[in-house]
Write a protein that holds these residues in place. Structure first.
Motif, mmCIF file in Angstrom:
data_model
loop_
_atom_site.group_PDB
_atom_site.id
_atom_site.type_symbol
_atom_site.label_atom_id
_atom_site.label_comp_id
_atom_site.label_asym_id
_atom_site.label_seq_id
_atom_site.Cartn_x
_atom_site.Cartn_y
_atom_site.Cartn_z
ATOM 1 N N GLU A 35 -43.183 89.719 -24.897
ATOM 2 C CA GLU A 35 -42.244 90.813 -24.312
ATOM 3 C C GLU A 35 -41.071 90.279 -23.892
ATOM 4 O O GLU A 35 -40.131 90.852 -23.250
ATOM 5 N N SER A 52 -52.151 92.547 -22.193
ATOM 6 C CA SER A 52 -51.920 93.661 -22.711
ATOM 7 C C SER A 52 -50.949 93.978 -23.966
ATOM 8 O O SER A 52 -50.216 93.089 -24.167
ATOM 9 N N LYS A 54 -48.304 96.588 -25.719
ATOM 10 C CA LYS A 54 -47.749 97.822 -25.620
ATOM 11 C C LYS A 54 -46.804 97.917 -26.860
ATOM 12 O O LYS A 54 -46.546 96.999 -27.206
ATOM 13 N N LYS A 55 -46.396 99.257 -26.863
ATOM 14 C CA LYS A 55 -45.375 99.772 -28.042
ATOM 15 C C LYS A 55 -44.200 100.118 -27.599
ATOM 16 O O LYS A 55 -43.982 100.973 -26.980
ATOM 17 N N TYR A 61 -44.882 96.081 -31.207
ATOM 18 C CA TYR A 61 -45.737 96.019 -30.244
ATOM 19 C C TYR A 61 -45.465 94.851 -29.556
ATOM 20 O O TYR A 61 -44.903 93.862 -30.176
ATOM 21 N N ASN A 64 -47.702 90.716 -23.183
ATOM 22 C CA ASN A 64 -47.295 90.045 -21.825
ATOM 23 C C ASN A 64 -47.864 88.527 -21.971
ATOM 24 O O ASN A 64 -48.445 87.893 -21.260
#
Length: 246
Positions: A35, A52, A54-55, A61, A64
């Motif tokens: 990220e 995690s 996330k998209k 994607y 973290n």
């Protein structure tokens, strides 16, 4: 053909976008990247907290965690199908010599290799932003892999001169060179008056002769170095046995 792409510069990095755009013409591509910028993270895994996935709006994607986390999570649980190849990059700057030990770009590829998947780390050896050149080189290498897969998983460290494509001097299969020790840390003070230290720049090249990655880049060639993970100093096994049993 399924390719997992990651990096260490973060999911927003231009090199990652260039790599994904190039390789998506050849295979089914999924991007799982950190990220934020995790340059220098090496092969670190996050074990003290959950991760995690996330998209982002561009379909990538992001995790973290570290580059190693990204590939590990993707291969061992997040992806429904195991990738056939892991490609990491395009790193904004070279990863040669001892850089490979610290590089998150190389670490992402290494994690794929450790999980039994062929892997390629791609770095742009300069700051002129010829990501299109490095993306074309990556595409060429992937096409070669599709046509002639490795008999067993391999880990390749690729450094591309930061030049227009037509200025490249071809490919060179190389070994890692060596640098002198790094420059001293830089002492400074933060706004609170505390002494802080910035890690200094890398040292000059020491072993950069013919056959090294440094030499290839100097001659405008793409450097391709096959890496291994076995750190055993085999020539010292006898020495240690004698030391223990004089």
């Amino acid at each position: 053909m399924r390719i997992l792409i990651s990096n260490d510069d973060g999911y927003f990095a231009p090199g990652l976008a260039a790599l994904a755009a190039s390789l998506s013409k050849l295979a089914d591509v999924v991007v799982v990247a950190p990220e934020r910028d995790r340059s220098g993270a090496s092969n670190s895994l996050t074990l003290d907290r959950p991760l995690s996935v996330k998209k982002a709006a561009n379909g990538f994607y992001y995790v973290n965690g570290t580059p190693t986390d990204c590939v590990h999570v993707a291969v061992t649980g997040f992806l429904e199908q195991r990738p056939d190849l892991v490609v990491s990059g395009i790193n904004h700057g070279p990863n040669m010599g001892e850089d490979t030990l610290y590089s998150g770009t190389v670490a992402a590829a290494t994690e794929g290799f450790l999980l039994g998947i062929p892997a390629i780390a791609v770095s742009l050896a300069g700051k002129n932003n010829h990501f299109d050149t490095a993306a074309q080189v990556a595409s060429d290498l992937v096409q070669r892999f599709i046509a002639t897969p490795f008999a067993s998983p391999m880990l390749l460290n690729v450094n591309v001169p930061d030049l227009p494509l037509d200025a490249l001097g071809g490919y060179a299969v190389t070994r890692l060179g060596r640098r002198h020790m790094a420059e001293p840390v830089i002492r400074a003070q933060n706004p609170r008056g505390d002494t802080v230290y910035w890690v200094g720049p890398v040292g000059p090249e020491q072993d950069a002769g013919d056959g090294t990655d440094f030499s290839a880049i100097r001659h405008k060639q793409v450097s391709i170095t096959p890496l291994m993970i076995d750190l055993t100093a085999r020539d010292q096994l006898g020495v240690i046995k004698t030391w223990l049993n004089p």
